[in-house]
Design a protein around this motif. Sequence first.
Motif, PDB file in Angstrom:
ATOM      1  N   VAL A  35       0.861  -1.175   0.000  1.00  0.00           N
ATOM      2  CA  VAL A  35       0.000   0.000   0.000  1.00  0.00           C
ATOM      3  C   VAL A  35       0.899   1.227   0.000  1.00  0.00           C
ATOM      4  O   VAL A  35       1.830   1.309   0.803  1.00  0.00           O
ATOM      5  N   CYS A  88      -7.188   0.270   7.354  1.00  0.00           N
ATOM      6  CA  CYS A  88      -5.769   0.002   7.141  1.00  0.00           C
ATOM      7  C   CYS A  88      -5.077   0.016   8.499  1.00  0.00           C
ATOM      8  O   CYS A  88      -5.155   1.007   9.230  1.00  0.00           O
ATOM      9  N   THR A 128      -4.358   6.807  -2.300  1.00  0.00           N
ATOM     10  CA  THR A 128      -3.917   5.518  -1.780  1.00  0.00           C
ATOM     11  C   THR A 128      -3.852   4.524  -2.929  1.00  0.00           C
ATOM     12  O   THR A 128      -4.809   4.401  -3.687  1.00  0.00           O
ATOM     13  N   LEU A 130      -3.172   0.503  -3.769  1.00  0.00           N
ATOM     14  CA  LEU A 130      -3.092  -0.858  -3.247  1.00  0.00           C
ATOM     15  C   LEU A 130      -2.735  -1.770  -4.408  1.00  0.00           C
ATOM     16  O   LEU A 130      -3.407  -1.756  -5.439  1.00  0.00           O
TER      17      LEU A 130
END
Length: 191
Positions: A35, A88, A128, A130
Amino acid sequence: MAVSSLQRMTVPLASDQSSPTQGLLMPKLKYRFRVMFENFGLSKPTTELTKQVVSVARPNLTFEEITLPIYNSTLKLAGRHSWADVACSVRDDASGSVSKLIGEQLQKQMDFLEMASAASGIDYKFLTKLEILDGGNGANEPVVLESWELYGCYIVSADYGPMNYGTNEAVAITMNISYDNANQGNQGGGG
């Protein structure tokens, strides 16, 4: 047992649907991911946060349902969508860089000392990323099997967790991250 018998370790399909000798495909594994956060906090670089991620949830999408009664039946359509918050969890490190970064991000969202909020979302929102990986490392670069980009992220809640003399676990901080939109990309690194 001969190696060729491993090709029969899957669901049999009609010959026009799949190769009759193809075995079961390797699944994506939950523990092969990374991440990354862009524009998170104030400190540069923010790779320390990436190194300390313990767990993260993939995006969850829900559509509202529109029901249209017609003649003697009912038709259903997809309405507005909404993205659920993503949890998270990160390990807090001994140098304090993880809790410092999270504190900086929270301070960007709301200046707690001056009791002033940011002028607009662009002042504090972050991106973000991932990525689900194939497990490569060292000499072999990891192949990205699936990727998600979450746009317009901000921390909804940050749980710094309890301390406890009775355990020997690492200290963790759990963030619930809200976001405006998400985009899934499939790199397809394996066939």
